[in-house]
Design a protein around this motif. Structure first.
Motif, short mmCIF file in Angstrom:
data_model
loop_
_atom_site.label_atom_id
_atom_site.label_comp_id
_atom_site.label_asym_id
_atom_site.label_seq_id
_atom_site.Cartn_x
_atom_site.Cartn_y
_atom_site.Cartn_z
N MET A 118 17.36 -32.70 70.75
CA MET A 118 16.05 -33.28 71.00
C MET A 118 15.00 -32.19 70.94
N ALA A 119 13.83 -32.58 70.47
CA ALA A 119 12.74 -31.63 70.34
C ALA A 119 12.35 -31.07 71.70
N VAL A 129 13.84 -49.06 85.68
CA VAL A 129 13.65 -48.89 84.23
C VAL A 129 13.65 -47.40 83.89
N LEU A 130 12.90 -46.62 84.65
CA LEU A 130 12.82 -45.17 84.44
C LEU A 130 14.20 -44.52 84.57
N LEU A 134 20.03 -42.42 79.98
CA LEU A 134 20.29 -42.45 78.54
C LEU A 134 19.83 -41.15 77.88
N HIS A 135 18.66 -40.67 78.28
CA HIS A 135 18.15 -39.41 77.73
C HIS A 135 19.08 -38.24 78.11
N ALA A 136 19.47 -38.18 79.39
CA ALA A 136 20.35 -37.09 79.84
C ALA A 136 21.68 -37.12 79.09
N PHE A 137 22.19 -38.30 78.83
CA PHE A 137 23.44 -38.42 78.07
C PHE A 137 23.24 -37.94 76.64
N ALA A 138 22.09 -38.29 76.04
CA ALA A 138 21.81 -37.91 74.65
C ALA A 138 21.69 -36.40 74.48
N VAL A 139 21.19 -35.70 75.49
CA VAL A 139 20.97 -34.25 75.35
C VAL A 139 21.97 -33.44 76.18
N ALA A 146 12.57 -34.49 79.54
CA ALA A 146 13.31 -34.31 80.79
C ALA A 146 12.38 -33.91 81.93
N LYS A 147 11.46 -32.98 81.65
CA LYS A 147 10.53 -32.55 82.69
C LYS A 147 9.60 -33.69 83.11
#
Length: 179
Positions: free
Chosen positions: A1-2, A59-60, A66-71, A13-14
């Motif tokens: 991820m960028a 929702v957040l 999902l984001h943490a899993f992706a990165v 993430a931040k």
């Protein structure tokens, strides 16, 4: 991820971390309802958004997981000596971020109340549902456990920064991830 790098967290993430911190802080104002039955400015203005903010937090939290899993392969590494504790602590926080809104919803539905978030009815009022009310009854005790987790999380971040003098805290506070 960028923007995500092995030495720091990326802007997504931040942003998710600090948005969650703000919303969790807002949600913790609900503890103030125990003061004078919530009959004060905070209880009558900010706490009245508790269900809406809780819905937003669900929702957040799902998006954040999902984001943490992706990165996950691009995350900064944990110190091997305490990796088990760090992972466990973060997983407990994520679990609470999902379980608190879900148990809150079950508490409301179980009592026959409607679920309304930001003025939109998500679930209509209905009959009381015993099993939902029973599961929902863990919402308040879970909130206290979550508060302890948050205090522990913040304490450890400050311990790393001021005592160990490492870059643990700065990886989440720098504007850009270090390469």
């Amino acid at each position: 991820m960028a923007g995500q790098s092995i030495k720091g967290f990326g802007p997504v993430a931040k942003s998710l971390h600090w948005l969650a911190a703000l919303l969790v802080g807002w949600q913790m104002l609900k503890f103030g309802d125990r003061i004078d039955d919530g009959e004060h400015w905070v209880g009558q203005t900010l706490v009245s958004w508790h269900i809406s903010i809780g819905t937003l937090m669900l929702v957040l939290a799902v998006f954040w997981i999902l984001h943490a899993f992706a990165v996950r392969k691009e995350r900064p590494p944990y110190d091997a000596s305490n990796a088990l504790y760090v992972k466990a602590g973060h997983r407990l926080i994520f679990a609470a971020l999902v379980l608190l809104p879900l148990t809150g919803i079950l508490r409301m539905v179980g009592a026959g109340y409607p679920i309304e978030a930001f003025g939109i009815e998500l679930y209509p009022a209905g009959d009381e549902i015993d099993w939902a009310a029973s599961i929902g009854s863990v919402h308040s005790p879970l909130a206290w456990v979550f508060a302890a987790l948050i205090v522990g999380h913040a304490t450890m971040a400050l311990f790393h920064h001021f005592v160990l003098k490492d870059d643990t805290l700065s990886r989440m506070t720098r504007l850009r991830a270090r390469d």
